[in-house]
Design a protein around this motif. Structure first.
Motif, PDB file in Angstrom:
ATOM      1  N   UNK A 102     -12.234  80.356  91.095  1.00 27.32           N
ATOM      2  CA  UNK A 102     -13.750  80.065  90.826  1.00 27.32           C
ATOM      3  C   UNK A 102     -14.134  79.831  89.726  1.00 27.32           C
ATOM      4  N   UNK A 103     -13.686  80.491  88.669  1.00 28.53           N
ATOM      5  CA  UNK A 103     -14.253  80.189  87.228  1.00 28.53           C
ATOM      6  C   UNK A 103     -13.768  78.764  86.762  1.00 28.53           C
ATOM      7  N   UNK A 104     -12.430  78.465  87.079  1.00 30.17           N
ATOM      8  CA  UNK A 104     -12.053  77.451  86.404  1.00 30.17           C
ATOM      9  C   UNK A 104     -12.878  75.943  87.363  1.00 30.17           C
ATOM     10  N   UNK A 126     -15.507  75.972  88.261  1.00 32.53           N
ATOM     11  CA  UNK A 126     -17.339  75.895  87.797  1.00 32.53           C
ATOM     12  C   UNK A 126     -17.076  74.997  86.521  1.00 32.53           C
ATOM     13  N   UNK A 142      -9.871  83.653  89.441  1.00 29.86           N
ATOM     14  CA  UNK A 142      -9.594  82.489  88.295  1.00 29.86           C
ATOM     15  C   UNK A 142      -9.869  80.810  88.872  1.00 29.86           C
TER      16      UNK A 142
END
Lengths: 129, 129
Positions: free
Chosen positions: A120-122, A124, A118
């Motif tokens: 890492x995705x955020x 990005x 989560x």
DNA sequence: TATTGTTATACTCTATAACTATA
DNA sequence: TATAGTTATAGAGTATAACAATA
């Protein structure tokens, strides 16, 4: 991606993926058509059609903006909210069944990994997806 | 599922997802149309059409079975193999960029989680997907 | 003029039904 | 008769282009 594919195939989904995705966005908060198009990364005509169908199905309410007549505010009806909750419950149950055989240590590992992913995705694209 | 979505949107894919998926199956080993249909969980006409297109694009070879004239054996051409390798490299690069900011400990955690997830998927439906 | 959303039209992927060829 | 695959046809989702309404 294999997990996503498996869930999509096996979890007996009751609503098409792209429609469900739109309902989830509206579950978070009401949005305009333009906002939805941007989030879902589809064209204006495409989101317009999808929302029209969800409206006909009774899952989405349409309301004009009081100040700007061009804007249409979309929000979930009670029925729409139910669809999201039910579908999420199905997926949760599917996943729970799959995790049952794991040790508590393994499950803890997966919990930590989920948090990390989560992040890492955020970090990005600031996607809010 | 959020990761899968992100990769699909952001990684500048050069080939449609379902076509890529078929090429990946053939990258593993040659298969017949019926096998592909079962794996991809689509109808016979659907896989037939997709494979016909991939054949026209020069990515897939068709060969009749010497013993059973009904069977068609599909395999990747060199060009098809290149497409798979290139697309995988793109996705790997995308993922590598996203993992760059993590500590070695975090990356190790994710590696372990990936192994675990593979096990869970394999234990489940014996899907070979 | 620019922006928000819709309508017109076309392409792709999917499915079911009907068909051909082979076993 | 049953199986492997194709052809015919239709439905759903997507896109670009042209349009309507509002700012």
């Amino acid at each position: 991606m294999r997990v996503a594919r498996k869930v999509r195939f096996d979890a007996d989904n009751t609503i098409a993926p792209h429609r469900f995705s739109v309902l989830v966005r509206l579950h978070d908060r009401p949005r305009t058509l333009g906002e939805l198009a941007a989030i879902e990364q589809v064209s204006a005509p495409s989101i317009s059609r999808t929302v029209a169908q969800l409206h006909e199905q009774g899952y989405v309410d349409r309301a004009p903006d009081p100040d700007d007549g061009r804007l249409v505010h979309l929000s979930l009806t009670d029925a729409g909210r139910e669809v999201v909750d039910r579908e999420r419950a199905l997926r949760d149950a599917w996943m729970a069944a799959r995790l049952e055989g794991l040790s508590e240590g393994d499950r803890e590992l997966l919990r930590k990994a989920a948090v990390l992913i989560e992040q890492v995705l955020d970090a990005d694209g600031r996607e809010s997806r």
